[in-house]
Scaffold this motif. Structure first.
Motif, PDB file in Angstrom:
ATOM      1  N   MET A 298       0.846  -1.191   0.000  1.00  0.00           N
ATOM      2  CA  MET A 298       0.000   0.000   0.000  1.00  0.00           C
ATOM      3  C   MET A 298       0.882   1.242   0.000  1.00  0.00           C
ATOM      4  SD  MET A 298      -2.553  -1.427   2.947  1.00  0.00           S
ATOM      5  CE  MET A 298      -1.241  -2.364   3.765  1.00  0.00           C
ATOM      6  N   GLN A 299       0.607   2.145  -0.937  1.00  0.00           N
ATOM      7  CA  GLN A 299       1.347   3.395  -0.998  1.00  0.00           C
ATOM      8  C   GLN A 299       0.479   4.455  -1.644  1.00  0.00           C
ATOM      9  OE1 GLN A 299       3.139   0.498  -2.425  1.00  0.00           O
ATOM     10  NE2 GLN A 299       1.742   0.657  -4.148  1.00  0.00           N
ATOM     11  N   GLU A 300       0.848   5.705  -1.399  1.00  0.00           N
ATOM     12  CA  GLU A 300       0.151   6.840  -1.990  1.00  0.00           C
ATOM     13  C   GLU A 300       1.062   7.503  -3.024  1.00  0.00           C
ATOM     14  OE1 GLU A 300      -2.785   8.887   0.996  1.00  0.00           O
ATOM     15  OE2 GLU A 300      -0.786   8.754   1.891  1.00  0.00           O
ATOM     16  N   ALA A 301       0.449   8.130  -3.981  1.00  0.00           N
ATOM     17  CA  ALA A 301       1.196   8.836  -5.021  1.00  0.00           C
ATOM     18  C   ALA A 301       1.424  10.292  -4.617  1.00  0.00           C
ATOM     19  CB  ALA A 301       0.425   8.800  -6.336  1.00  0.00           C
ATOM     20  N   LEU A 302       2.543  10.818  -5.035  1.00  0.00           N
ATOM     21  CA  LEU A 302       2.825  12.242  -4.919  1.00  0.00           C
ATOM     22  C   LEU A 302       3.020  12.739  -6.348  1.00  0.00           C
ATOM     23  CD1 LEU A 302       3.372  14.744  -3.188  1.00  0.00           C
ATOM     24  CD2 LEU A 302       5.779  14.063  -3.148  1.00  0.00           C
ATOM     25  N   ASP A 303       2.180  13.650  -6.790  1.00  0.00           N
ATOM     26  CA  ASP A 303       2.220  14.136  -8.169  1.00  0.00           C
ATOM     27  C   ASP A 303       2.175  12.978  -9.170  1.00  0.00           C
ATOM     28  OD1 ASP A 303       2.376  16.806  -7.267  1.00  0.00           O
ATOM     29  OD2 ASP A 303       4.556  16.625  -7.049  1.00  0.00           O
ATOM     30  N   GLY A 304       1.364  11.963  -8.866  1.00  0.00           N
ATOM     31  CA  GLY A 304       1.178  10.825  -9.755  1.00  0.00           C
ATOM     32  C   GLY A 304       2.235   9.744  -9.667  1.00  0.00           C
ATOM     33  N   VAL A 305       3.231   9.898  -8.794  1.00  0.00           N
ATOM     34  CA  VAL A 305       4.324   8.931  -8.677  1.00  0.00           C
ATOM     35  C   VAL A 305       4.149   8.112  -7.399  1.00  0.00           C
ATOM     36  CG1 VAL A 305       6.827   8.633  -8.446  1.00  0.00           C
ATOM     37  CG2 VAL A 305       5.911  10.397  -9.966  1.00  0.00           C
ATOM     38  N   HIS A 306       4.023   6.791  -7.559  1.00  0.00           N
ATOM     39  CA  HIS A 306       3.907   5.887  -6.406  1.00  0.00           C
ATOM     40  C   HIS A 306       5.263   5.340  -5.964  1.00  0.00           C
ATOM     41  CE1 HIS A 306      -0.311   5.654  -7.803  1.00  0.00           C
ATOM     42  NE2 HIS A 306      -0.559   5.507  -6.528  1.00  0.00           N
ATOM     43  N   ALA A 307       6.195   5.147  -6.926  1.00  0.00           N
ATOM     44  CA  ALA A 307       7.496   4.545  -6.618  1.00  0.00           C
ATOM     45  C   ALA A 307       8.550   5.066  -7.573  1.00  0.00           C
ATOM     46  CB  ALA A 307       7.419   3.027  -6.724  1.00  0.00           C
ATOM     47  N   ASP A 308       9.766   5.122  -7.081  1.00  0.00           N
ATOM     48  CA  ASP A 308      10.932   5.424  -7.899  1.00  0.00           C
ATOM     49  C   ASP A 308      11.812   4.183  -7.870  1.00  0.00           C
ATOM     50  OD1 ASP A 308      10.462   8.226  -8.631  1.00  0.00           O
ATOM     51  OD2 ASP A 308      10.651   8.590  -6.472  1.00  0.00           O
ATOM     52  N   TRP A 309      11.935   3.518  -9.026  1.00  0.00           N
ATOM     53  CA  TRP A 309      12.666   2.254  -9.123  1.00  0.00           C
ATOM     54  C   TRP A 309      14.139   2.511  -9.383  1.00  0.00           C
ATOM     55  CZ3 TRP A 309      10.577  -2.073  -7.476  1.00  0.00           C
ATOM     56  CH2 TRP A 309       9.181  -2.119  -7.347  1.00  0.00           C
ATOM     57  N   LEU A 310      14.983   1.735  -8.701  1.00  0.00           N
ATOM     58  CA  LEU A 310      16.430   1.921  -8.754  1.00  0.00           C
ATOM     59  C   LEU A 310      17.093   0.632  -9.240  1.00  0.00           C
ATOM     60  CD1 LEU A 310      16.483   3.847  -5.375  1.00  0.00           C
ATOM     61  CD2 LEU A 310      16.568   4.850  -7.675  1.00  0.00           C
ATOM     62  N   GLU A 311      18.306   0.366  -8.785  1.00  0.00           N
ATOM     63  CA  GLU A 311      19.081  -0.755  -9.286  1.00  0.00           C
ATOM     64  C   GLU A 311      18.601  -2.100  -8.732  1.00  0.00           C
ATOM     65  OE1 GLU A 311      21.433   0.770  -5.663  1.00  0.00           O
ATOM     66  OE2 GLU A 311      20.134   1.618  -7.191  1.00  0.00           O
ATOM     67  N   GLU A 312      19.007  -3.156  -9.420  1.00  0.00           N
ATOM     68  CA  GLU A 312      18.674  -4.523  -9.012  1.00  0.00           C
ATOM     69  C   GLU A 312      19.380  -4.864  -7.690  1.00  0.00           C
ATOM     70  OE1 GLU A 312      19.104  -9.058 -10.837  1.00  0.00           O
ATOM     71  OE2 GLU A 312      19.708  -7.334 -12.038  1.00  0.00           O
ATOM     72  N   VAL A 313      18.728  -5.663  -6.877  1.00  0.00           N
ATOM     73  CA  VAL A 313      19.358  -6.216  -5.671  1.00  0.00           C
ATOM     74  C   VAL A 313      20.223  -7.380  -6.141  1.00  0.00           C
ATOM     75  CG1 VAL A 313      18.941  -7.402  -3.476  1.00  0.00           C
ATOM     76  CG2 VAL A 313      17.411  -5.557  -4.205  1.00  0.00           C
ATOM     77  N   THR A 314      21.511  -7.297  -5.917  1.00  0.00           N
ATOM     78  CA  THR A 314      22.424  -8.337  -6.401  1.00  0.00           C
ATOM     79  C   THR A 314      22.256  -9.617  -5.584  1.00  0.00           C
ATOM     80  OG1 THR A 314      24.223  -7.729  -4.918  1.00  0.00           O
ATOM     81  CG2 THR A 314      24.121  -6.565  -7.065  1.00  0.00           C
ATOM     82  N   ALA A 315      22.755 -10.715  -6.121  1.00  0.00           N
ATOM     83  CA  ALA A 315      22.722 -11.986  -5.402  1.00  0.00           C
ATOM     84  C   ALA A 315      23.502 -11.871  -4.087  1.00  0.00           C
ATOM     85  CB  ALA A 315      23.296 -13.101  -6.270  1.00  0.00           C
ATOM     86  N   ALA A 316      24.612 -11.141  -4.102  1.00  0.00           N
ATOM     87  CA  ALA A 316      25.403 -10.963  -2.878  1.00  0.00           C
ATOM     88  C   ALA A 316      24.627 -10.160  -1.832  1.00  0.00           C
ATOM     89  CB  ALA A 316      26.722 -10.264  -3.208  1.00  0.00           C
ATOM     90  N   GLN A 317      23.923  -9.108  -2.268  1.00  0.00           N
ATOM     91  CA  GLN A 317      23.114  -8.324  -1.331  1.00  0.00           C
ATOM     92  C   GLN A 317      21.978  -9.174  -0.778  1.00  0.00           C
ATOM     93  OE1 GLN A 317      22.209  -5.164  -4.142  1.00  0.00           O
ATOM     94  NE2 GLN A 317      23.434  -3.694  -2.949  1.00  0.00           N
ATOM     95  N   TYR A 318      21.335  -9.955  -1.627  1.00  0.00           N
ATOM     96  CA  TYR A 318      20.206 -10.795  -1.213  1.00  0.00           C
ATOM     97  C   TYR A 318      20.634 -11.865  -0.209  1.00  0.00           C
ATOM     98  CZ  TYR A 318      16.285 -14.068  -1.541  1.00  0.00           C
ATOM     99  OH  TYR A 318      15.245 -14.908  -1.256  1.00  0.00           O
ATOM    100  N   SER A 319      21.810 -12.420  -0.403  1.00  0.00           N
ATOM    101  CA  SER A 319      22.275 -13.493   0.497  1.00  0.00           C
ATOM    102  C   SER A 319      22.901 -12.942   1.770  1.00  0.00           C
ATOM    103  CB  SER A 319      23.254 -14.416  -0.223  1.00  0.00           C
ATOM    104  OG  SER A 319      24.416 -13.713  -0.594  1.00  0.00           O
TER     105      SER A 319
END
Length: 131
Positions: A109-130
């Motif tokens: 659940m999230q709300e939009a600010l000026d029509g934007v709900h999310a700002d997508w960035l870089e992939e979570v690497t396998a090393a970060q995930y583990s």
């Protein structure tokens, strides 16, 4: 009043540009302006996860099934389970997803600010995930 009948809104496969692994999204509600709410049922297969992202007005997750993980940019990976509620502050860089050997489903659940709900960035690497 408006009733959205079960099955009337299709479930979609989440886009690879924002997720790693197989993730299904079923829209719950997206309110028309001036309201700003969007809620989605998100189902992650084991090992699947979002990319790093932020929300201009923050985000709340409610885990409905399974076990998963969440992490903020400067924090440790934390385990989440059915019934947990996770709240991210506005602009807080984070990711969330299933545990390596368990599926996980949450309502996002999230709300939009000026029509934007999310700002997508870089992939979570396998090393970060583990961790």
């Amino acid at each position: 009043m408006k009733i959205i009948a079960c099955g009337s809104v299709p479930t979609v496969i989440a886009p690879e540009k924002y997720f790693t692994g197989r993730v299904l999204q079923t829209p719950i509600i997206e309110k028309e302006p001036p309201a700003r709410l969007r809620a989605t049922l998100v189902s992650f297969e084991p090992g699947a996860r979002t990319h790093w992202h932020t929300h201009p007005l923050g985000q709340t997750l409610y885990v409905t099934a399974g076990a998963g993980m969440v992490q903020t940019w400067d924090g440790p990976i934390q385990e989440i389970r059915t019934g947990d509620v996770i709240s991210f502050a506005p602009g807080e860089k984070h990711w969330h997803g299933a545990a390596p050997k368990s599926a996980m489903t949450h309502i996002a659940m999230q709300e939009a600010l000026d029509g934007v709900h999310a700002d997508w960035l870089e992939e979570v690497t396998a090393a970060q995930y583990s961790g």
